[in-house]
Design a protein around this motif. Structure first.
Motif, PDB file in Angstrom:
ATOM      1  N   GLN B  86       0.830  -1.202   0.000  1.00 48.66           N
ATOM      2  CA  GLN B  86       0.000   0.000   0.000  1.00 48.66           C
ATOM      3  C   GLN B  86       0.863   1.251   0.000  1.00 48.66           C
ATOM      4  N   ARG B  90       0.900   3.601  -3.019  1.00 45.30           N
ATOM      5  CA  ARG B  90       0.132   4.725  -2.447  1.00 45.30           C
ATOM      6  C   ARG B  90      -1.357   4.509  -2.625  1.00 45.30           C
ATOM      7  N   ASN B  91      -1.785   3.342  -2.213  1.00 41.34           N
ATOM      8  CA  ASN B  91      -3.156   2.959  -2.462  1.00 41.34           C
ATOM      9  C   ASN B  91      -3.639   1.990  -1.383  1.00 41.34           C
ATOM     10  N   PRO B  92      -4.726   2.336  -0.667  1.00 38.58           N
ATOM     11  CA  PRO B  92      -5.161   1.492   0.457  1.00 38.58           C
ATOM     12  C   PRO B  92      -5.768   0.167   0.032  1.00 38.58           C
TER      13      PRO B  92
END
Lengths: 262, 338
Positions: B86, B90-92
């Motif tokens: 993540q 840069r991504n949940p």
């Protein structure tokens, strides 16, 4: 002293020349405005100067060493970078983002090249961010975000600062605020290069402007020598009234490309 | 007032958080050893250990202890892998299961299983799993490109999941022995039920190395918050960081999947819950997610022993049941944010 130079830099991508024979020299003691229409190659030039993009031909040198031979950490200790739009992908607080500047402080820095190093509190206070200290960066306004990123660069202590459109989209108050902070940063060891679109702000605050068009440098020098009616017609396609105020040009555009009135 | 509250961070002291999670892991680990269908009281556990003999000691050493250790390692591996992926993307929503890493590991293990390599060399199974995991992350990068949007990431994940799923099903389909196919199918559901000390020796060292590699990527991940270019301008070697995360995740997820199948959503749920507590710092999220993942997996593995005991509910099925609603919640949240 930090000295950054480019010699005959070319970038070709899918047959198109994005940068053409760029040669320039940047250093401390000046605030340089990099101007030119959209797509002129300003952002690409900044990235090449930072060593983020490898030129197709030509050479970028940091203190007379090819930048591709310099470690990223060493480059970081000399050059700070403000990216366009001040991206921040997670909701970190202002304080945490400013603190990230620490990363670029080199371990073995020569004292003579070191600019004044700020503490976290100093960097935050200097940019007037103390009341926003615990706010989350993505919730800030564009101007506040830019100031946060400048504080982050001050924290890093890199003498030369390359800023990509730091005042685009900001209100006049924040625009002046950012430019004054840049002026304040300038010293014997520090320098700033900023990509700007507002010609009058560029003329008012910068002692040197670099005008780019279609990947090439058209003109490089004092604002009154760069912002000439010929350059404005050739590059921007605007017919402009240019008056001098305190020795600096003041530009009022009249007609755009194709002869349509504003 | 609501506005100011929302803009503030809900950070908890990092060291207190770590201490609390460590305590939780310790309690769950101990519970995992003496809770089960054969109930062994703490007193009996202790006396069995002290007397060094008897049926209870056999159950504890040969069944419960490896199972608890594997749950701990696997959970830690999945939690930290989720947090690291993540941070990198840069991504949940980047989770080993969702973006196809677990599926690819499973395929790698299945291939090794079918070629019979795992019979001759026991370490071939985790190696197959890890190779699958590493290849899938490279494929993900290739498909989603740099700085991937949520949409691109999910699409790439779906593509990889579909691809690896198709080959795994093909392997099951072509299986000459229906019993073997059945066994592989159950292993794919994800379970720690039939694990032994051998599995611990197989997976634990890989997970340890992977965990250490991922735990040391924090500074780079923090810098990546500001985008790839700024991170590099801050002195981060991006290629090296990517390579370390690919290697670390491959070791962690590959080893976990090859011994216990696909246990999904741990890498999604745990970092999501803990992120606000560490002030959204990708660096601080790493260790904390490792501990949280261990706690969640230990708890889920205790739970499956008591729900539907006769049927033998698989661990991976339980985490999927817990994780899917969570995923839906996350989608709603992202929709609101946009």
């Amino acid at each position: 002293m930090t000295h950054l130079s480019a010699k005959d830099v070319n970038i070709k991508r899918s047959g198109r020349n994005i940068l053409k024979n760029i040669s320039l020299s940047l250093g401390s003691g000046e605030l340089v405005g990099l101007i030119g229409p959209n797509g002129a190659g300003k952002t690409t030039l900044l990235k090449v100067l930072l060593g983020l993009i490898e030129p197709t031909s030509g050479l970028v040198q940091l203190n007379n060493i090819p930048i591709s031979k310099v470690s990223r950490k060493t480059v970081a200790s000399h050059i700070g970078y403000l990216a366009q739009g001040s991206p921040c992908h997670w909701p970190l607080t202002v304080e945490k983002v400013v603190e990230l500047g620490y990363l670029s402080r080199g371990k073995a820095r020569n004292n003579d090249t070191a600019s004044k190093l700020f503490s976290l509190d100093q960097a935050i206070n200097k940019l007037g961010l103390s009341s926003l200290r615990h706010r989350l960066v993505p919730t800030l306004s564009g101007g506040e975000r830019t100031l946060t990123m400048i504080a982050r660069c001050l924290m890093g202590g890199s003498p030369l600062l390359l800023a990509d459109e730091p005042i685009t989209g900001l209100d006049p108050g924040h625009q002046v605020d950012v430019m004054l902070n840049f002026l304040d940063h300038i010293s014997d060891i520090n320098g700033v290069v900023a990509v700007l679109h507002d010609l009058n702000i560029a003329a008012q605050y910068c002692d040197r402007l670099i005008l780019m068009d279609q990947g090439a440098i058209v003109s490089d020098g004092h604002p009154k020598d760069v912002l000439t009616s010929k350059n404005l017609i050739d590059v921007y396609g605007i017919v402009a009234d240019i008056s001098l105020k305190d020795g600096r040009p003041l530009v009022i555009g009249h007609r755009g490309r194709g002869g349509h009135g504003f | 007032m609501i506005e100011t509250y929302k803009n503030k961070s809900n950070e908890i002291n990092y060291f207190i958080l770590i201490a609390v999670l460590l305590g939780l892991v310790l309690i769950l680990f101990t519970s995992s050893i003496f809770l089960g269908t054969t109930s062994i009281s703490l007193k009996k556990t202790l006396s069995a250990i002290l007397a060094l003999e008897g049926l209870y000691l056999t159950i504890i050493i040969e069944l419960r202890l490896p199972r608890a250790i594997l749950a701990l390692f696997m959970g830690a591996a999945l939690g930290i892998s989720g947090a690291a992926l993540q941070g990198l993307l840069r991504n949940p929503l980047a989770e080993p299961g969702l973006i196809g890493v677990s599926g690819a590991s499973a395929l790698g293990s299945v291939i090794v299983f079918y070629t019979g390599l795992s019979v001759s060399y026991s370490f071939a199974l985790p190696v197959g799993g890890m190779t699958g995991a590493a290849l899938s992350i490279l494929l993900l990068y290739f498909l989603a490109g740099k700085d991937p949007s949520i949409l691109k990431l999910i699409l790439a994940g779906v593509a990889i999941n579909t691809l690896t799923g198709a080959f795994t099903v093909l392997a099951l389909n072509l299986s000459p022995n229906p019993y073997a196919a059945y066994e592989v199918f159950f292993w794919l559901l994800g379970s720690l039920e039939n694990t032994s000390v051998d599995h611990v020796f197989l997976a634990a060292p890989c997970i340890c190395v992977g965990f250490i590699i991922l735990a040391t990527t924090g500074r780079g991940l923090d810098a990546l918050t500001l985008g790839e270019d700024v991170a590099r301008s801050l002195g981060v070697g991006l290629r090296k960081l990517q390579a370390r995360i690919i290697l670390g995740t491959a070791l962690c997820v590959g080893a976990s999947v090859s011994v216990a199948g696909v246990v999904g959503f741990v890498g999604l749920i745990v970092p999501h819950i803990l992120r606000p507590a560490v002030g959204h710092s990708p660096r601080r999220l790493l260790i904390v997610s490792g501990l949280g993942g261990a706690a969640l997996t230990l708890a889920a593995d205790i739970l499956v022993r008591f729900i539907a005991t006769g049927q033998g509910l698989q661990l991976g099925v339980l985490t999927a049941l817990l994780g899917a609603p969570f995923f839906i919640l996350l989608v709603f949240k992202l929709r609101e944010d946009n």
